[in-house]
Write a protein that holds these residues in place. Structure first.
Motif, PDB file in Angstrom:
ATOM      1  N   ALA A 177      49.023  36.405  39.252  1.00  0.00           N
ATOM      2  CA  ALA A 177      48.863  37.052  40.556  1.00  0.00           C
ATOM      3  C   ALA A 177      48.683  36.018  41.667  1.00  0.00           C
ATOM      4  O   ALA A 177      49.187  36.191  42.779  1.00  0.00           O
ATOM      5  N   GLY A 178      47.986  34.926  41.364  1.00  0.00           N
ATOM      6  CA  GLY A 178      47.802  33.887  42.362  1.00  0.00           C
ATOM      7  C   GLY A 178      49.093  33.182  42.709  1.00  0.00           C
ATOM      8  O   GLY A 178      49.295  32.751  43.848  1.00  0.00           O
ATOM      9  N   LEU A 179      49.992  33.083  41.745  1.00  0.00           N
ATOM     10  CA  LEU A 179      51.256  32.382  41.968  1.00  0.00           C
ATOM     11  C   LEU A 179      52.275  33.236  42.716  1.00  0.00           C
ATOM     12  O   LEU A 179      53.049  32.718  43.515  1.00  0.00           O
ATOM     13  N   ASP A 233      41.772  40.804  44.259  1.00  0.00           N
ATOM     14  CA  ASP A 233      41.326  41.706  43.191  1.00  0.00           C
ATOM     15  C   ASP A 233      42.435  41.824  42.162  1.00  0.00           C
ATOM     16  O   ASP A 233      43.436  42.512  42.380  1.00  0.00           O
ATOM     17  N   VAL A 234      42.301  41.147  41.026  1.00  0.00           N
ATOM     18  CA  VAL A 234      43.348  41.160  40.004  1.00  0.00           C
ATOM     19  C   VAL A 234      43.569  42.559  39.442  1.00  0.00           C
ATOM     20  O   VAL A 234      44.643  42.870  38.929  1.00  0.00           O
ATOM     21  N   GLY A 235      42.598  43.433  39.574  1.00  0.00           N
ATOM     22  CA  GLY A 235      42.738  44.798  39.075  1.00  0.00           C
ATOM     23  C   GLY A 235      43.817  45.584  39.788  1.00  0.00           C
ATOM     24  O   GLY A 235      44.294  46.601  39.275  1.00  0.00           O
ATOM     25  N   ARG A 236      44.251  45.111  40.962  1.00  0.00           N
ATOM     26  CA  ARG A 236      45.280  45.805  41.724  1.00  0.00           C
ATOM     27  C   ARG A 236      46.697  45.397  41.315  1.00  0.00           C
ATOM     28  O   ARG A 236      47.667  46.028  41.735  1.00  0.00           O
ATOM     29  N   ALA A 237      46.830  44.341  40.538  1.00  0.00           N
ATOM     30  CA  ALA A 237      48.156  43.921  40.087  1.00  0.00           C
ATOM     31  C   ALA A 237      48.768  45.011  39.216  1.00  0.00           C
ATOM     32  O   ALA A 237      48.100  45.592  38.354  1.00  0.00           O
TER      33      ALA A 237
END
Length: 508
Positions: A492-494, A457-461
Motif C-alpha cells: 500500500a505504501g508503494l 490505514d492499511v485496512g482500507r486497501a
C-alpha cells in the motif's frame, strides 16, 4: 468485473532478491518491487507510473533506488513545449536525405533505442503466479464491508490532470522570463552612450535574453493559436521557432526514392492489421535482439516477443473526452517501401504517451531510429493533446544518470524527473547536480515534504479474496488475524492511497 466496472487485479511480490542488471552487468545488483497484473485500467497504470512503477509485459515493477546498482528515475517530457535541438534536427535531416535520395548514412546510431530498459535490464516475472482464472472470474462486492470505508465507491475513478498534484513545474517554469523583465525588444548594440537607452551589454547576454523573450512569446501564443491561427504558422511569423511537426514533414519529401509510412495498430489479436503483421513484427524483433543486444535465439523467440511486447495488462478504453484512438497499448509501425523496419511500443494513458520499447532492422541503425521514433512519438503526443487537453506529456521510461549511455533521455527538454520520496516532478536541470554527487538523490529540497498520497490505514486497501472484493480489514477478520499485514502495508505504501483503495490485491 462487476456490472460495468473494471478492476485492476494484481499479485504483489517483494524485492528481496537481486537479479542481473542490464546496464552495469552486475549479476545480483538490480533490486525492485514487483507485481503481476492480471488486468489493469489505464488510470491505475497512470497513477502507478507517477509513483515510479513501470511495466514489462504484464509484470509491473518499481526499482528500489536506494538499493539497486543503477538507480532508475522516471522521466517525462513536456511535449507541448518541446523544441528539437541541433542534434534532433540533424537526425531529421538525415532521414530526409535517405527518403529523398536513398542514401543510407555511414556509421553507428548516435543514441540508444527509446525504451524503458525493461527489455534488457528489467526483471523477469516470477515463476509462481496465482491461478489464471482470476482475470475472468466473476467478482462480487461486499457492500456492507465497503460501506465501512466511505471513500470506496463504485464511481471512484480518478481523472488525471495535465500537471499531477505536487508538480513543482507548475510553480517554477525553468524557461519563464525572470521577474521584472518585460517582453520589450532587446536594445540594439553599438548606438553609443545614450542616457535614454539601456547600457551596452555583452552580445552573449543579449542573445540569451532574446531567446527567453521568444520562448515567452511562443508560450503566450500557444494559448490562443487554436483561435487566431488554426493552420500552420505563416511566413510572417519569422520570430517564431519552427515547430517539430514542420521538421518531421520536411523529412518526408514527396517524389522520393523511398516511402515511409507510420501506422498505429492496437495490441489486439482480433485487430486485422495487428494479426496480419504479427509474424513480420516478431521476426524483426528477433533480428534486432540478436544483432543489437546479442541475445541467443531462445531469448527472443515468438513466445518471448508475445510475453514482452504483446501481452499487456491494460484494458482498451474509450472516453468522451479522450483521444479518438482510445487508451491502451499500441504498436507504432514504421513501414518502409511496404515492409516493417521499426516498431515503437507505446501505451496511451490519460495524461501521457508512455514509451515502452523500440526495435528496428539492424541495417538501418545509422538512421538513429531510436531518436527519430522518439521525435515522432512526441509529435504524436501533441496530436493527441488536441483531442484530449490533459494528455500533454511524453514519458521516456527511466533516466539512469549512473549509466552514461542512458543519459540521452535528458536531451528531450523541457523534462522532469520524479522525486523518489515525495513523488513530485522536478525539472531535470535541478536534479542533475544532485546525481553528479550521488547515485541516489531526493530531488524535492523541502525537508518537511513527504508522500502526500500515502495510505495511513492499511485496512482500507482493497483485496480480492475468493472472488469477492473487500477491504483488507474485512479480509483480516475473515482470516481471524491474517499474518500478511506487513506485506500489505508495504504494498500500500508503494502504490499510494488512490491505487490501494481501487486496485484489487489478490489473496489466496
Amino acid at each position: 468485473m462487476a456490472g460495468n466496472k473494471s478492476y485492476t487485479i494484481v499479485e504483489y511480490f517483494g524485492g528481496d532478491d537481486g537479479y542481473r542488471c542490464g546496464y552495469c552487468k552486475n549479476q545480483i545488483g538490480n533490486f525492485s518491487h514487483g507485481m503481476w497484473s492480471h488486468t489493469m485500467t489505464v488510470q491505475d497504470y497512470q497513477d502507478l507510473i507517477d509513483r515510479g512503477w513501470r511495466r514489462s509485459g504484464k509484470y509491473v515493477y518499481k526499482p528500489i533506488l536506494k538499493k539497486t546498482c543503477c538507480p532508475q528515475y522516471t522521466i517525462r517530457c513536456h511535449a507541448l513545449k518541446f523544441q528539437p535541438s541541433k542534434s534532433h534536427k540533424k537526425i531529421l535531416k538525415k532521414m530526409s536525405k535517405f527518403i529523398s535520395k536513398g542514401e543510407l548514412p555511414k556509421g553507428e546510431e548516435d543514441g540508444e533505442p527509446m525504451d524503458s530498459g525493461c527489455g534488457e535490464a528489467g526483471p523477469r516475472e516470477p515463476s509462481k503466479v496465482c491461478h489464471p482464472e482470476v482475470k475472468c472470474a466473476p467478482i462480487t462486492d461486499i457492500q456492507k464491508e465497503v460501506a465501512e470505508c466511505p471513500t470506496i465507491t463504485e464511481g471512484q475513478k480518478k481523472t488525471g490532470d495535465a500537471a499531477p498534484k505536487g508538480s513543482e513545474t507548475s510553480q517554477k517554469d525553468p524557461v519563464s522570463v525572470p521577474d521584472g523583465r518585460t517582453a520589450a525588444a532587446a536594445p540594439k548594440p553599438g548606438m553609443g552612450a545614450d542616457p535614454n537607452r539601456p547600457q551596452c551589454r555583452k552580445a552573449k547576454d543579449l542573445r540569451k535574453e532574446r531567446r527567453l523573450q521568444k520562448e515567452q512569446m511562443r508560450q503566450h501564443t500557444d494559448g490562443v493559436s487554436s483561435i487566431v491561427s488554426p493552420a500552420h504558422p505563416t511566413a510572417t511569423h519569422t520570430n517564431q521557432p519552427k515547430p517539430l511537426e514542420e521538421f518531421i514533414n520536411e523529412s518526408l519529401p514527396e517524389n522520393s526514392s523511398h516511402c515511409l509510412e507510420v501506422r498505429l495498430v492496437p495490441v489486439n489479436f482480433e485487430d486485422p492489421q495487428f494479426a496480419a503483421s504479427y509474424e513480420q513484427s516478431a521476426a524483426l524483433y528477433a533480428r534486432y535482439q540478436m544483432a543489437i543486444h546479442g541475445d541467443d535465439p531462445s531469448e527472443c523467440s515468438e513466445s518471448e516477443f508475445r510475453r514482452f511486447l504483446c501481452d499487456s495488462p491494460l484494458e482498451a478504453e474509450h472516453s468522451p473526452d479522450g483521444p479518438e484512438v482510445g487508451y491502451g497499448s499500441f504498436h507504432q509501425q514504421y513501414w518502409l517501401d511496404g515492409r516493417i523496419v521499426a516498431v515503437g511500443v507505446i501505451d496511451i494513458l490519460p495524461t501521457c504517451v508512455s514509451s515502452v520499447y523500440l526495435y528496428y532492422h539492424p541495417d538501418f541503425a545509422s538512421l538513429s531510429l531510436g531518436s527519430y521514433s522518439a521525435l515522432r512519438e512526441i509529435a504524436f503526443t501533441r496530436q493527441l493533446q488536441k483531442q484530449s487537453p490533459k494528455l500533454s506529456y511524453y514519458y521516456l521510461g527511466f533516466y539512469i544518470h549512473s549509466c552514461p549511455k542512458m543519459r540521452y533521455k535528458g536531451q528531450y527538454r523541457p523534462s522532469d524527473l520524479l522525486c523518489p520520496e515525495t513523488y513530485v516532478w522536478v525539472p531535470i536541470e535541478r536534479c542533475v547536480p544532485h546525481l553528479e554527487n550521488s547515485r541516489y538523490a531526493r530531488f524535492n529540497q523541502d525537508p518537511d515534504a513527504g508522500d502526500a498520497r500515502v495510505l495511513k490505514d492499511v485496512g482500507r486497501a482493497l483485496v480480492l479474496y475468493r472472488r469477492t472484493v473487500m477491504p483488507y480489514a474485512a479480509y483480516s477478520r475473515k482470516r481471524k488475524g491474517s499474518s500478511d499485514e506487513s506485506e500489505v502495508q508495504q504494498y500500500a505504501g508503494l502504490v499510494g492511497q488512490d491505487c490501494a483503495e481501487r486496485i484489487l490485491l489478490y489473496r489466496s
